[in-house]
Design a protein around this motif. Structure first.
Motif, PDB file in Angstrom:
ATOM      1  N   GLY A  40       1.012  -1.279  -0.297  1.00  0.00           N
ATOM      2  CA  GLY A  40      -0.088   0.194   0.200  1.00  0.00           C
ATOM      3  C   GLY A  40       0.926   0.985   0.352  1.00  0.00           C
ATOM      4  N   ASN A  41       1.979   1.330   0.385  1.00  0.00           N
ATOM      5  CA  ASN A  41       3.091   2.466   0.901  1.00  0.00           C
ATOM      6  C   ASN A  41       3.515   2.755  -0.732  1.00  0.00           C
ATOM      7  N   ARG A  42       3.780   1.450  -0.992  1.00  0.00           N
ATOM      8  CA  ARG A  42       4.621   1.248  -2.789  1.00  0.00           C
ATOM      9  C   ARG A  42       3.706   2.174  -3.785  1.00  0.00           C
ATOM     10  N   ARG A  43       2.877   1.313  -3.175  1.00  0.00           N
ATOM     11  CA  ARG A  43       1.967   2.183  -4.513  1.00  0.00           C
ATOM     12  C   ARG A  43       1.587   4.326  -4.175  1.00  0.00           C
ATOM     13  N   ALA A  44       1.310   4.129  -3.254  1.00  0.00           N
ATOM     14  CA  ALA A  44       1.105   5.957  -2.968  1.00  0.00           C
ATOM     15  C   ALA A  44       2.767   6.040  -3.427  1.00  0.00           C
ATOM     16  N   TYR A  45       3.598   5.766  -2.736  1.00  0.00           N
ATOM     17  CA  TYR A  45       5.054   6.259  -3.003  1.00  0.00           C
ATOM     18  C   TYR A  45       5.707   6.169  -3.990  1.00  0.00           C
ATOM     19  N   GLU A  46       4.860   5.436  -5.176  1.00  0.00           N
ATOM     20  CA  GLU A  46       4.891   5.352  -6.659  1.00  0.00           C
ATOM     21  C   GLU A  46       3.829   6.370  -7.749  1.00  0.00           C
ATOM     22  N   LEU A  47       3.478   7.015  -6.739  1.00  0.00           N
ATOM     23  CA  LEU A  47       2.441   7.276  -7.980  1.00  0.00           C
ATOM     24  C   LEU A  47       2.334   9.420  -7.505  1.00  0.00           C
ATOM     25  N   LEU A  48       3.076   9.591  -6.124  1.00  0.00           N
ATOM     26  CA  LEU A  48       3.870  10.770  -6.239  1.00  0.00           C
ATOM     27  C   LEU A  48       5.030  11.011  -6.672  1.00  0.00           C
ATOM     28  N   ASP A  49       5.769  10.156  -6.835  1.00  0.00           N
ATOM     29  CA  ASP A  49       7.149  10.179  -7.970  1.00  0.00           C
ATOM     30  C   ASP A  49       6.657  10.702  -9.491  1.00  0.00           C
ATOM     31  N   LYS A  50       5.362  10.057  -9.434  1.00  0.00           N
ATOM     32  CA  LYS A  50       5.130  10.454 -11.123  1.00  0.00           C
ATOM     33  C   LYS A  50       4.661  11.919 -11.129  1.00  0.00           C
ATOM     34  N   GLN A  51       4.011  12.047 -10.376  1.00  0.00           N
ATOM     35  CA  GLN A  51       3.596  13.205 -10.203  1.00  0.00           C
ATOM     36  C   GLN A  51       4.308  14.245  -9.990  1.00  0.00           C
ATOM     37  N   VAL A  52       4.769  14.677  -8.271  1.00  0.00           N
ATOM     38  CA  VAL A  52       5.651  15.728  -7.509  1.00  0.00           C
ATOM     39  C   VAL A  52       6.751  16.099  -8.694  1.00  0.00           C
ATOM     40  N   ARG A  53       7.244  15.139  -9.267  1.00  0.00           N
ATOM     41  CA  ARG A  53       8.543  15.605  -9.448  1.00  0.00           C
ATOM     42  C   ARG A  53       8.040  16.487 -11.098  1.00  0.00           C
ATOM     43  N   TYR A  54       7.176  16.312 -11.501  1.00  0.00           N
ATOM     44  CA  TYR A  54       7.174  17.570 -12.662  1.00  0.00           C
ATOM     45  C   TYR A  54       5.791  18.921 -11.978  1.00  0.00           C
ATOM     46  N   SER A  76       2.192  18.970 -14.195  1.00  0.00           N
ATOM     47  CA  SER A  76       2.100  19.402 -15.909  1.00  0.00           C
ATOM     48  C   SER A  76       2.503  17.842 -16.529  1.00  0.00           C
ATOM     49  N   LYS A  77       1.486  17.280 -17.368  1.00  0.00           N
ATOM     50  CA  LYS A  77       1.823  15.947 -17.828  1.00  0.00           C
ATOM     51  C   LYS A  77       1.843  16.381 -19.439  1.00  0.00           C
ATOM     52  N   SER A  78       2.889  15.861 -19.898  1.00  0.00           N
ATOM     53  CA  SER A  78       2.159  16.068 -21.472  1.00  0.00           C
ATOM     54  C   SER A  78       1.248  15.934 -22.523  1.00  0.00           C
ATOM     55  N   ASN A  79       1.209  15.840 -23.361  1.00  0.00           N
ATOM     56  CA  ASN A  79       0.182  15.118 -24.132  1.00  0.00           C
ATOM     57  C   ASN A  79       0.449  15.791 -25.918  1.00  0.00           C
ATOM     58  N   GLY A  80       1.804  15.054 -26.417  1.00  0.00           N
ATOM     59  CA  GLY A  80       3.025  15.399 -27.454  1.00  0.00           C
ATOM     60  C   GLY A  80       3.185  16.605 -27.904  1.00  0.00           C
ATOM     61  N   SER A  81       2.748  17.416 -28.316  1.00  0.00           N
ATOM     62  CA  SER A  81       3.466  18.829 -28.069  1.00  0.00           C
ATOM     63  C   SER A  81       2.899  20.178 -26.550  1.00  0.00           C
ATOM     64  N   ILE A  82       2.098  19.540 -25.775  1.00  0.00           N
ATOM     65  CA  ILE A  82       0.724  20.690 -25.424  1.00  0.00           C
ATOM     66  C   ILE A  82       1.649  19.792 -23.562  1.00  0.00           C
ATOM     67  N   THR A  84      -0.952  19.776 -20.762  1.00  0.00           N
ATOM     68  CA  THR A  84      -1.192  20.396 -19.599  1.00  0.00           C
ATOM     69  C   THR A  84      -1.418  20.229 -17.754  1.00  0.00           C
ATOM     70  N   TYR A  85      -1.974  21.469 -17.295  1.00  0.00           N
ATOM     71  CA  TYR A  85      -1.803  21.386 -15.944  1.00  0.00           C
ATOM     72  C   TYR A  85      -2.916  21.199 -15.378  1.00  0.00           C
ATOM     73  N   THR A  86      -2.389  19.834 -13.828  1.00  0.00           N
ATOM     74  CA  THR A  86      -3.312  19.598 -13.515  1.00  0.00           C
ATOM     75  C   THR A  86      -2.654  19.574 -12.124  1.00  0.00           C
ATOM     76  N   CYS A  87      -3.910  19.747 -11.400  1.00  0.00           N
ATOM     77  CA  CYS A  87      -3.592  19.956  -9.767  1.00  0.00           C
ATOM     78  C   CYS A  87      -4.281  18.278  -9.183  1.00  0.00           C
ATOM     79  N   SER A  88      -3.898  17.948  -8.120  1.00  0.00           N
ATOM     80  CA  SER A  88      -3.560  16.861  -7.441  1.00  0.00           C
ATOM     81  C   SER A  88      -3.730  17.647  -5.950  1.00  0.00           C
ATOM     82  N   GLN A  89      -5.023  16.789  -5.082  1.00  0.00           N
ATOM     83  CA  GLN A  89      -5.187  17.240  -3.966  1.00  0.00           C
ATOM     84  C   GLN A  89      -5.534  15.466  -3.310  1.00  0.00           C
ATOM     85  N   TRP A  90      -3.917  15.045  -2.337  1.00  0.00           N
ATOM     86  CA  TRP A  90      -4.261  14.499  -1.220  1.00  0.00           C
ATOM     87  C   TRP A  90      -4.796  14.233   0.034  1.00  0.00           C
ATOM     88  N   ARG A  91      -5.372  13.896   1.136  1.00  0.00           N
ATOM     89  CA  ARG A  91      -6.204  13.467   2.159  1.00  0.00           C
ATOM     90  C   ARG A  91      -6.090  12.488   2.589  1.00  0.00           C
TER      91      ARG A  91
END
Length: 204
Positions: A40-54, A76-82, A84-91
């Motif tokens: 469970g901790n690993r799943r949260a850790y990996e998701l944070l790693d993919k998002q927070v670095r950007y 931000s996550k890249s969709n080709g040349s665009i 997209t800025y995304t907000c993530s909220q954790w609780r």
């Protein structure tokens, strides 16, 4: 008399076997709990790693009026040349011990309000003394940090097993293990953004 002695010996042997069996099953349950908590901790850790670095901005984590512990960041996550800025909220709900997250497009008020997705259960942090999220200070051991860094501390318990996950970490010049957190490589500096980002959805 011989029958009585035999019965006593049988009772002693049975008690010993039962105690040994219970000890074996208890060890198995504890190990399985540790494995499940670590997953469970690993799943949260990996998701944070993919998002927070950007991420370009991480709000100061904290407890809201509803008693839950929150943190938001814009990434931000890249969709080709665009991009997209995304907000993530954790609780983290300290009553149910459930760790969740949700997201929406930055700068827009989503309708309906996005629902939370459960990432981990059995997260038993006490938000007052063991906050699951914290920002690395702008200055660490006399060195000024260039970017924001989100530190995590998940204490997960499943059955009889407990696992604590912190990080990311590094080893400094003295050989000491230091928590450096997830680095937001798109953040302009090490301070929390002012005004705060991702305010379209409240902490609730």
């Amino acid at each position: 008399m011989e029958l009585l002695v035999s019965m006593i010996l049988l009772a002693v042997v049975s008690t010993s076997l039962l105690a040994a069996t219970n000890a074996i099953y208890s060890g198995i349950h504890k190990q399985q709990g540790i494995t499940d908590a670590a997953d469970g901790n690993r799943r949260a850790y990996e998701l944070l790693d993919k998002q927070v670095r950007y991420a370009s901005g991480i709000n100061t984590p904290g407890t809201a009026a509803d008693g839950n512990f929150y943190v938001e960041y814009m990434w931000s996550k890249s969709n080709g040349s665009i991009d997209t800025y995304t907000c993530s909220q954790w609780r983290l709900n300290p009553t149910t011990d459930v760790l969740q997250w949700r997201s929406w497009v930055a700068g827009t008020t989503p309708n309906p309000t996005p629902t939370f997705t459960t990432v981990d259960t059995g997260v038993i942090n006490n938000p007052s003394t063991q906050p699951p999220f914290a920002l690395l200070p702008p200055t660490v051991q006399g060195a000024t940090m260039q970017y924001q860094s989100l530190m995590v501390n998940f204490i997960a318990k499943r059955d009889k097993g407990t696992v604590t996950t912190t990080g990311p970490t590094m080893t400094d010049a003295t050989g000491k293990t230091v928590t450096i957190g997830f680095t937001a490589l798109d953040s302009p500096n090490s301070s929390a953004p002012s005004p705060a980002v991702c305010q379209e959805v409240a902490r609730s």
